[in-house]
Scaffold this motif. Structure first.
Motif, PDB file in Angstrom:
ATOM      1  N   GLU A   1       0.808  -1.225   0.000  1.00 41.27           N
ATOM      2  CA  GLU A   1       0.000   0.000   0.000  1.00 41.27           C
ATOM      3  C   GLU A   1       0.839   1.273   0.000  1.00 41.27           C
ATOM      4  O   GLU A   1       0.526   2.235  -0.719  1.00 41.27           O
ATOM      5  N   ASN A   2       1.903   1.315   0.793  1.00 40.01           N
ATOM      6  CA  ASN A   2       2.714   2.533   0.916  1.00 40.01           C
ATOM      7  C   ASN A   2       4.049   2.397   0.177  1.00 40.01           C
ATOM      8  O   ASN A   2       5.117   2.605   0.740  1.00 40.01           O
ATOM      9  N   THR A   3       3.971   2.027  -1.090  1.00 42.91           N
ATOM     10  CA  THR A   3       5.164   1.927  -1.934  1.00 42.91           C
ATOM     11  C   THR A   3       4.925   2.724  -3.206  1.00 42.91           C
ATOM     12  O   THR A   3       3.825   3.235  -3.430  1.00 42.91           O
TER      13      THR A   3
ATOM     14  N   VAL B   1      -1.500  -4.800  -1.702  1.00 42.31           N
ATOM     15  CA  VAL B   1      -1.434  -5.525  -0.430  1.00 42.31           C
ATOM     16  C   VAL B   1      -1.543  -4.514   0.707  1.00 42.31           C
ATOM     17  O   VAL B   1      -0.723  -3.605   0.820  1.00 42.31           O
ATOM     18  N   LYS B   2      -2.570  -4.681   1.525  1.00 49.40           N
ATOM     19  CA  LYS B   2      -2.803  -3.736   2.626  1.00 49.40           C
ATOM     20  C   LYS B   2      -1.679  -3.789   3.656  1.00 49.40           C
ATOM     21  O   LYS B   2      -1.121  -4.845   3.945  1.00 49.40           O
ATOM     22  N   GLU B   3      -1.358  -2.623   4.203  1.00 53.46           N
ATOM     23  CA  GLU B   3      -0.361  -2.518   5.271  1.00 53.46           C
ATOM     24  C   GLU B   3      -1.055  -2.132   6.571  1.00 53.46           C
ATOM     25  O   GLU B   3      -2.139  -1.529   6.547  1.00 53.46           O
TER      26      GLU B   3
ATOM     27  N   THR C   1       2.361  -7.608   8.606  1.00 50.86           N
ATOM     28  CA  THR C   1       2.781  -7.367   7.227  1.00 50.86           C
ATOM     29  C   THR C   1       3.311  -8.651   6.592  1.00 50.86           C
ATOM     30  O   THR C   1       2.932  -9.009   5.465  1.00 50.86           O
ATOM     31  N   TYR C   2       4.193  -9.354   7.308  1.00 55.32           N
ATOM     32  CA  TYR C   2       4.759 -10.595   6.774  1.00 55.32           C
ATOM     33  C   TYR C   2       3.660 -11.613   6.483  1.00 55.32           C
ATOM     34  O   TYR C   2       3.675 -12.281   5.446  1.00 55.32           O
ATOM     35  N   SER C   3       2.707 -11.726   7.396  1.00 50.39           N
ATOM     36  CA  SER C   3       1.615 -12.683   7.230  1.00 50.39           C
ATOM     37  C   SER C   3       0.753 -12.337   6.016  1.00 50.39           C
ATOM     38  O   SER C   3       0.384 -13.215   5.229  1.00 50.39           O
ATOM     39  N   THR C   4       0.454 -11.048   5.858  1.00 52.30           N
ATOM     40  CA  THR C   4      -0.372 -10.596   4.737  1.00 52.30           C
ATOM     41  C   THR C   4       0.338 -10.845   3.412  1.00 52.30           C
ATOM     42  O   THR C   4      -0.268 -11.317   2.438  1.00 52.30           O
ATOM     43  N   VAL C   5       1.643 -10.526   3.359  1.00 55.68           N
ATOM     44  CA  VAL C   5       2.424 -10.725   2.135  1.00 55.68           C
ATOM     45  C   VAL C   5       2.529 -12.215   1.803  1.00 55.68           C
ATOM     46  O   VAL C   5       2.384 -12.621   0.639  1.00 55.68           O
ATOM     47  N   LYS C   6       2.761 -13.035   2.807  1.00 54.26           N
ATOM     48  CA  LYS C   6       2.861 -14.486   2.605  1.00 54.26           C
ATOM     49  C   LYS C   6       1.573 -15.037   1.998  1.00 54.26           C
ATOM     50  O   LYS C   6       1.607 -15.789   1.009  1.00 54.26           O
ATOM     51  N   ASN C   7       0.441 -14.653   2.571  1.00 53.54           N
ATOM     52  CA  ASN C   7      -0.853 -15.127   2.065  1.00 53.54           C
ATOM     53  C   ASN C   7      -1.090 -14.664   0.633  1.00 53.54           C
ATOM     54  O   ASN C   7      -1.592 -15.435  -0.207  1.00 53.54           O
TER      55      ASN C   7
END
Length: 317
Positions: A217-219, A264-266, A278-284
């Motif tokens: 989201e914040n990139t 991907v939401k942060e 964050t790690y969990s969201t990115v992994k999923n």
């Protein structure tokens, strides 16, 4: 904790809350109600600030020194299963570009990404995340190895750009990036790309051609940084905020223009505020994306990838 300029109202309220809690601990005064009021105001202020960020403020968040970098994601996603591989078999090992084999869940990936440093020493060691030609050639060597063994490729983008030094140009910086773009379009395994920080210029695109592009989201993702754009158009860095708006470089802009496939939401305040979430969201997101791609044949993967990039910028009247 380091605060950006637009986060100063949050800093003030957090300091007030801390002082209030200290007073409650060190005296007999009941400050419960006061603390609750400050907490309520703090949450409202956070929501108000982070839900209305400008393009330049998102650029600032993507560069936050506490933000997780590529190796942080690798460690969190793969644990002890990651095996880093080195060298381009031609010149040397580029420390700004890391790559290797790792397991996310039960699936093996060839993971490649730019790595920045955490302090002055490691920033110099990693060349501030700016890869030389040998970095891109290392990345290509690893991608070709993944193709040979049928392993999907995962790339993590976080770079201010490819290294612009004279030595890099002498060793073929432009050719190395162009070669990667060409080879990635026809790689016969799934490629998932995630923008985790800065996605600047050809430095990001050199490992950024994918079947699916995910963007935190914040990139930001653009052909040029706001500062460089400002210096070219206005001969000054003072117009960087205006340049950031004009470049349409945020995740929302990229999704709207169909350059990236998913945002991907942060956590509120950025990835660094709650790393585990964050790690969990990115992994999923990575595993769900791979599930969408794994059923395609090699021919369909390549054809869809080429069509995806051929359609970028096409306007149908």
């Amino acid at each position: 904790m380091e605060y950006l300029d637009f986060e100063l109202p949050i800093k003030e309220l957090e300091e007030q809350l801390q002082k209030c809690q200290v007073i409650g601990e060190e005296s007999d005064v009941d400050v419960t109600q006061t603390c609750k009021q400050i907490e309520k105001k703090l949450q409202a202020t956070k929501k108000d600030i982070y839900k209305n960020l400008t393009a330049w403020q998102r650029v600032q968040l993507s560069r936050h020194p506490d933000r997780p970098y590529t190796l942080d994601y690798v460690k969190a996603l793969c644990g002890d299963t990651f095996l880093e591989l080195h060298g381009d078999r031609n010149f040397k090992d580029d420390k700004a570009m890391i790559g290797g084999l790792g397991k996310i869940g039960d699936q093996s990936f060839m993971i490649i990404g730019q790595q920045k440093g955490y302090n002055t020493k490691t920033r110099q060691y990693r060349n501030f995340g700016m890869a030389n030609p040998e970095g891109y050639r290392k990345a290509l060597r690893l991608m070709k190895s993944a193709e040979k063994f049928g392993i999907p490729v995962l790339t993590l983008l976080d770079t201010p750009g490819a290294y612009p030094g004279l030595e890099a140009e002498e060793r073929g910086q432009g050719e190395a990036i162009a070669r990667n773009i060409l080879e990635m379009t026809r790689l016969k395994v799934p490629i998932i790309t995630v923008v985790i920080g800065e996605g600047a210029s050809g430095g990001a695109l050199g490992i950024g051609v994918g079947d699916k592009i995910l963007m935190l989201e914040n990139t930001w993702y653009s052909v040029i940084s706001p500062e460089s754009c400002s210096s070219i158009l206005w001969r000054s860095w003072e117009f960087k905020e205006r340049a950031a708006d004009a470049l349409k470089l945020t995740a929302t802009d990229m999704k709207k223009m169909k350059i990236v496939d998913e945002i991907v939401k942060e956590p509120l305040g950025g990835a660094h505020k709650d790393r585990e979430t964050t790690y969990s969201t990115v992994k999923n997101a990575i595993l769900e994306t791979y599930d969408q791609l794994k059923g395609f044949s090699e021919k369909d993967l390549v054809n869809q990838r080429i069509e995806k990039y051929a359609n970028i910028g096409v306007v149908k009247g």
